[in-house]
Design a protein around this motif. Structure first.
Motif, PDB file in Angstrom:
ATOM      1  N   ASN A 149      30.916   8.711  34.289  1.00  0.00           N
ATOM      2  CA  ASN A 149      30.625   9.434  33.056  1.00  0.00           C
ATOM      3  C   ASN A 149      29.177   9.240  32.617  1.00  0.00           C
ATOM      4  N   ILE A 150      28.689   8.000  32.729  1.00  0.00           N
ATOM      5  CA  ILE A 150      27.306   7.722  32.320  1.00  0.00           C
ATOM      6  C   ILE A 150      26.324   8.488  33.193  1.00  0.00           C
ATOM      7  N   SER A 151      26.558   8.469  34.505  1.00  0.00           N
ATOM      8  CA  SER A 151      25.630   9.169  35.407  1.00  0.00           C
ATOM      9  C   SER A 151      25.640  10.666  35.145  1.00  0.00           C
ATOM     10  N   HIS A 152      26.819  11.230  34.857  1.00  0.00           N
ATOM     11  CA  HIS A 152      26.896  12.656  34.537  1.00  0.00           C
ATOM     12  C   HIS A 152      26.192  12.956  33.207  1.00  0.00           C
ATOM     13  N   ASP A 153      26.432  12.096  32.212  1.00  0.00           N
ATOM     14  CA  ASP A 153      25.861  12.333  30.881  1.00  0.00           C
ATOM     15  C   ASP A 153      24.340  12.217  30.884  1.00  0.00           C
ATOM     16  N   THR A 171      17.222  16.422  32.898  1.00  0.00           N
ATOM     17  CA  THR A 171      16.774  17.754  33.318  1.00  0.00           C
ATOM     18  C   THR A 171      15.961  18.416  32.204  1.00  0.00           C
ATOM     19  N   ALA A 172      16.437  18.246  30.965  1.00  0.00           N
ATOM     20  CA  ALA A 172      15.723  18.821  29.822  1.00  0.00           C
ATOM     21  C   ALA A 172      14.350  18.169  29.655  1.00  0.00           C
ATOM     22  N   ILE A 173      14.273  16.852  29.848  1.00  0.00           N
ATOM     23  CA  ILE A 173      12.994  16.145  29.722  1.00  0.00           C
ATOM     24  C   ILE A 173      12.006  16.649  30.770  1.00  0.00           C
ATOM     25  N   TYR A 174      12.473  16.822  31.987  1.00  0.00           N
ATOM     26  CA  TYR A 174      11.607  17.366  33.035  1.00  0.00           C
ATOM     27  C   TYR A 174      11.057  18.736  32.632  1.00  0.00           C
ATOM     28  N   GLY A 175      11.957  19.572  32.097  1.00  0.00           N
ATOM     29  CA  GLY A 175      11.541  20.918  31.696  1.00  0.00           C
ATOM     30  C   GLY A 175      10.479  20.898  30.618  1.00  0.00           C
ATOM     31  N   TYR A 176      10.669  20.062  29.603  1.00  0.00           N
ATOM     32  CA  TYR A 176       9.695  19.990  28.514  1.00  0.00           C
ATOM     33  C   TYR A 176       8.372  19.375  28.981  1.00  0.00           C
ATOM     34  N   LEU A 186      13.990   6.735  36.090  1.00  0.00           N
ATOM     35  CA  LEU A 186      15.301   6.848  35.456  1.00  0.00           C
ATOM     36  C   LEU A 186      16.205   7.805  36.234  1.00  0.00           C
ATOM     37  N   THR A 187      15.616   8.879  36.745  1.00  0.00           N
ATOM     38  CA  THR A 187      16.388   9.824  37.560  1.00  0.00           C
ATOM     39  C   THR A 187      16.903   9.156  38.833  1.00  0.00           C
ATOM     40  N   SER A 188      16.057   8.334  39.451  1.00  0.00           N
ATOM     41  CA  SER A 188      16.457   7.625  40.658  1.00  0.00           C
ATOM     42  C   SER A 188      17.606   6.664  40.376  1.00  0.00           C
ATOM     43  N   LEU A 189      17.516   5.950  39.256  1.00  0.00           N
ATOM     44  CA  LEU A 189      18.586   5.027  38.886  1.00  0.00           C
ATOM     45  C   LEU A 189      19.881   5.773  38.593  1.00  0.00           C
ATOM     46  N   THR A 190      19.764   6.909  37.918  1.00  0.00           N
ATOM     47  CA  THR A 190      20.945   7.707  37.589  1.00  0.00           C
ATOM     48  C   THR A 190      21.603   8.236  38.856  1.00  0.00           C
ATOM     49  N   GLU A 191      20.782   8.692  39.797  1.00  0.00           N
ATOM     50  CA  GLU A 191      21.316   9.207  41.063  1.00  0.00           C
ATOM     51  C   GLU A 191      22.036   8.105  41.839  1.00  0.00           C
ATOM     52  N   GLU A 192      21.503   6.883  41.772  1.00  0.00           N
ATOM     53  CA  GLU A 192      22.152   5.769  42.460  1.00  0.00           C
ATOM     54  C   GLU A 192      23.499   5.448  41.817  1.00  0.00           C
TER      55      GLU A 192
END
Length: 299
Positions: free
Chosen positions: A92-96, A102-107, A134-140
């Motif tokens: 759930n945390i990784s999905h959330d 994604t929004a941060i990357y866009g902005y 943070l993206t790398s950690l989330t993907e892991e």
């Protein structure tokens, strides 16, 4: 006199026979306990150990073992429940986290198109680096939840270990060079073929190479034997034998390593074991040695 002698011999014979029967029944009860205990340990059942013997001491021993088994099952169920809850929480945390990232990357991309001062550009660069980490950690986290949940079935096919290892090294070669690491590679000319999942094996090698980047003091040795034995070895002054024993534990990280969930090697171990291989680590003379053995299932 002879009569009394025969009486004594008869009494002793009866006593010996009685003791022999008692010993036989006790040994039988011990065998029943041994067989039932081994069975209860590998099966999830609430049925107690039952004995054919009515010996008071053996029955007491059986009752004590039944109480211990009951407590063991209770602890096991509590562990399994807590483990499944943890896995769900990680998923759930990784999905959330994925959506806001994604929004941060866009902005950030929009900000880069605006007129900015050099200081602002520097801040955006730092934000990019932190967001990528943070993206790398989330993907892991996400990969770990997928691997341990069993949601993703492995596709086992005849695979060349040489080819997968070469592809993985090539993908990381630039990063290794940036870290000042020039790997020493030893691969056999003959293809090492095993029944494996290509994607899972690539993931294992990627995690091991990432691990080398974190811990290496500037060197890296990678070898593959024709027997399917793989070695990743590098010098590391920041480790000790106690830390190495914990490297495959989930969420374990060495204090000197940043931006790590401590899941990379845990994922590698889970995937290797799912492919019926083994993975281990040792620390010898300042070198971290990670061994993988892929069994020969090709006739």
């Amino acid at each position: 006199m002879e009569l009394w002698l025969w009486v004594i011999i008869s009494i002793l014979t009866i006593i010996v026979l009685a003791l022999s029967v008692r010993i036989f029944l006790i040994k039988k009860a011990a065998r029943e306990i041994r067989t039932s205990f081994a069975e209860k340990l590998i099966t999830d059942t609430n049925t107690p150990i039952t004995l054919s013997s009515r010996d008071k001491d053996m029955c007491a021993l059986g009752n004590d073992i039944n109480l211990s088994l009951s407590r063991l099952r209770s602890e096991q169920h509590r562990y399994e429940y807590g483990n499944s809850e943890l896995q769900r929480a990680i998923t759930n945390i990784s999905h959330d986290l994925r959506t806001p990232l994604t929004a941060i990357y866009g902005y950030l991309e929009l900000l880069e198109k605006e007129p900015l001062t050099p200081a602002a550009m520097q801040y955006i660069r730092i934000l990019h680096e932190r967001t990528e980490a943070l993206t790398s950690l989330t993907e892991e986290l996400f990969q770990y939840s997928v691997v341990v949940s069993g949601e993703q079935e492995l596709s086992l096919t005849l695979t060349s270990v040489n080819s997968v290892l070469e592809e993985s090294i090539a993908a990381f070669y630039t990063t290794l060079q940036e870290k000042g690491i020039t790997p020493t590679i030893s691969l056999p000319e003959t293809p090492v073929l095993r029944i494996l999942d290509h994607t899972a094996l690539s993931r294992v090698f990627a995690n091991l190479l990432s691990n080398a980047i974190k811990y290496s003091a500037g060197d890296l040795e990678i070898s593959l034997s024709e027997r399917g034995e793989i070695l990743f070895a590098n010098s590391s002054k920041d480790l000790n034998s106690i830390q190495v024993e914990k490297l495959f534990d989930r969420f374990y990280t060495v204090e000197t390593v940043q931006n790590s969930t401590g899941l990379g090697l845990s994922i590698a171990r889970t995937l290797i074991e799912k492919m019926h291989g083994t993975i281990s680590a040792s620390y010898e003379k300042g070198r971290l040695m990670i061994y993988i053995n892929l069994p020969d299932t090709v006739s």
